[in-house]
Enzyme design. Structure first.
Site, short mmCIF file in Angstrom:
data_model
loop_
_atom_site.label_atom_id
_atom_site.label_comp_id
_atom_site.label_asym_id
_atom_site.label_seq_id
_atom_site.Cartn_x
_atom_site.Cartn_y
_atom_site.Cartn_z
N GLU A 129 -1.32 -9.40 2.86
CA GLU A 129 -1.39 -10.45 4.93
C GLU A 129 -2.69 -10.08 4.95
OE1 GLU A 129 -1.09 -6.82 3.75
OE2 GLU A 129 -1.62 -5.23 5.73
N HIS A 141 -3.47 -5.15 0.51
CA HIS A 141 -2.94 -5.65 1.49
C HIS A 141 -2.60 -6.82 1.23
CE1 HIS A 141 -2.87 -2.00 3.81
NE2 HIS A 141 -3.62 -0.97 3.49
N CYS A 158 1.25 -1.45 -0.12
CA CYS A 158 0.23 -0.07 0.07
C CYS A 158 0.68 1.83 0.00
CB CYS A 158 -1.08 0.09 1.11
SG CYS A 158 -2.68 0.80 0.72
#
Ligand code: GLN
Length: 514
Positions: free
Chosen positions: A475, A473, A347
């Site tokens: 993750e 994102h 990001c």
């Protein structure tokens, strides 16, 4: 089954909360900004959560007040009981209507808090309304260990169970967080004072990793107690082979790498929770212990960056907002690009990589994001037109899952092994397409795009062993059973970098000794 979290604060969602106060904001596929506990729920259950899985006092009140304004309660006085508690109960039952058989509802806060009272009252009512076998109440307490006296203290547990009883809720199971094993005698004592069966006193001892906790709960037979209370008899043993294989790999690493995490909130573990967990998953796949080295970007300067990053095998520039520390992040990206250090930008981290490339490769010295410099002559990162009109802060970013098409013959394609992916977003600014052709000509490829709005989602540098930046994102989607492919490949690249580097260091020392 699924898990939901009720938070007693008045913010409508944690999206507007500072990560210092509340840790990371977790985003679901449907674009809800939620408590970081939902990340744990997904990592453990391996099924997606949604807006319905996280409810705050603010959201409950907002719904009730909106209804009141719409005239839904016309003529009635709107009150905490029954209107607020009814809304809480409605949201507790909602996920059941979406096809789940069992919903675990976690209440945040502590028994006795003023703010959690309506939630406890809703539990009391639900326990009273539902058939006996449809509801089980678990109470989580802390058993402090007094080191000096070498003694575990049960008083706080007795006290909180007593308070909970005064609020009308009688727990069926007491789960005890403890640093030391609970003796049979202690369990009996807790059971007696808390009015539960001794087998319903569950020891939840500190574990080496949270991923061991399900195994420990199984040893404590927590599952059997809950199934019995819910009158579920047609069960089989849980299928935990994958889980156990993961734990085994995690505990027997063959490699060890240092990954630098460059961010603004690095001293706070919870601010980058999902990133840290994704590294645990990816580390296990590679049988590699991943040491996360926190690097404060505000302290990074052109003259000290090489020294500060010299022990790293990979560099991750973290997500973030605002201009604090961005020049240090840009310096770090430059170091990684020039020294062929594996780089992964998430990001804001991706945006920093784009700015660095524009400044130092394409020669646009003033290149910036309009988030940090609205007057820049080269706005390589800019707001989308649709975002420019929005003035409200809560829930107005580009949020939730978006599709992305990956071009073949790119690092991204090799990582994902497919051309269509979906990833979650939480940002306002975007790669400025106006400059795309010049970036590509200079050597920074745009390897992933969202088709609908033609936004760049992935960038990479061709003449670099591993350099990737993503606008989304990744993750947030890494779980024990599905470790995220970018994290897995990044750790792999870090191992390769380390091996190459050690080999060259070794050669140098050999040469020196000759
Ligand atoms: N501040 C940047 C934006 O809003 C990046 C956000 C992030 O890293 N999550 O676009």
């Amino acid at each position: 089954m699924t898990i939901q979290k009720f938070d007693p604060y008045i913010n409508v969602d944690p999206g507007t909360l500072n990560p210092y106060e509340h840790g990371e904001c977790y985003v679901t596929d449907d674009g809800a900004e939620t408590d970081l506990d939902l990340g744990h729920y997904e990592r453990f259950l391996n099924i997606p959560t949604s807006q319905a899985n996280n409810v705050t006092t603010g959201r409950i009140y907002q719904t009730v007040i909106n209804k009141e304004r719409d005239g839904d309660y016309l003529g009635k006085t709107v009150q905490v009981v029954p209107h607020i508690t009814d809304e809480i109960k409605r949201r507790m039952m909602l996920l059941g209507e979406k096809g789940f058989d069992i919903v675990i509802t976690e209440l945040g806060g502590t028994v006795g808090d003023i703010e959690s009272l309506p939630f406890v009252e809703a539990v009391r009512q639900i326990q009273w309304e539902l058939p006996e076998e449809d509801c089980v109440v678990l109470h989580l307490t802390l058993i402090p260990y007094l080191k000096a006296a070498k003694e575990l203290k049960t008083k706080p547990t007795q006290h909180s169970v007593k308070m909970l009883s005064q609020e009308g809720v009688h727990p069926n199971v007491i789960v005890c967080r403890t640093e030391q094993p609970l003796s049979t005698e202690l369990r009996r004592k807790i059971a007696l004072f808390c009015n539960v069966k001794p087998e319903a006193v569950i020891e939840a001892m500190d574990a080496r990793t949270i991923y061991e906790v399900p195994i420990k709960m199984l040893e404590e037979k927590l599952d059997l107690i809950v199934l019995k209370k819910l009158h579920i008899t047609n069960f089989t043993d849980p299928e935990l082979n994958l889980w156990k294989a993961f734990l085994e790999k995690l505990s027997q690493p063959k490699h060890e790498v240092n990954i630098g995490l460059i961010g603004k909130y690095v001293e706070l573990q919870d601010a980058y929770k999902s990133i840290l967990e994704a590294f645990i998953h990816a580390g296990a796949v590679n049988q590699c212990k991943v040491n996360i080295i926190d690097v404060h970007s505000e302290h990074l300067l052109p003259e000290n960056v090489a020294e500060q990053l010299k022990d790293l095998d990979g560099l991750l520039v973290a997500p973030g907002f605002g201009s604090r520390g961005v020049e240090g992040k840009i310096e770090a990206v430059r170091h990684a690009r020039e020294h062929h250090l594996p780089f992964f930008g998430i990001c804001l981290g991706m945006q920093m990589a784009v700015i660095e490339f524009a400044r130092n490769v394409l020669g646009w010295k003033d290149a910036h994001s309009t988030e940090m410099n609205p007057e820049t002559g080269h706005p390589v990162i800019d707001l989308m037109e649709a975002q420019k009109q929005i003035t409200e802060k809560g829930g107005t970013m580009r949020l939730g899952a978006y599709d992305c098409n990956i071009e073949s013959d790119t690092l991204a394609y090799r990582i994902y092994g497919q051309s269509k992916i979906s990833e979650r977003h939480r940002h306002r600014w975007e790669f400025n397409n106006q400059y795309a052709a010049e970036f590509v000509k200079g050597g920074l490829t745009t390897s992933g795009r969202n088709q609908g709005n033609d936004l760049v989602e992935i960038v990479e540098i061709i003449n670099h062993p591993f350099f990737i930046g993503v606008q989304y994102h990744p993750e947030l989607k890494s779980t024990v059973e599905n470790p995220h492919p970018i994290f897995v490949s990044f750790v792999e690249a870090a191992i390769r970098y380390q091996q190459a580097n050690h080999a060259s260091k070794f050669q140098q020392t050999e040469k020196a000794s000759v």
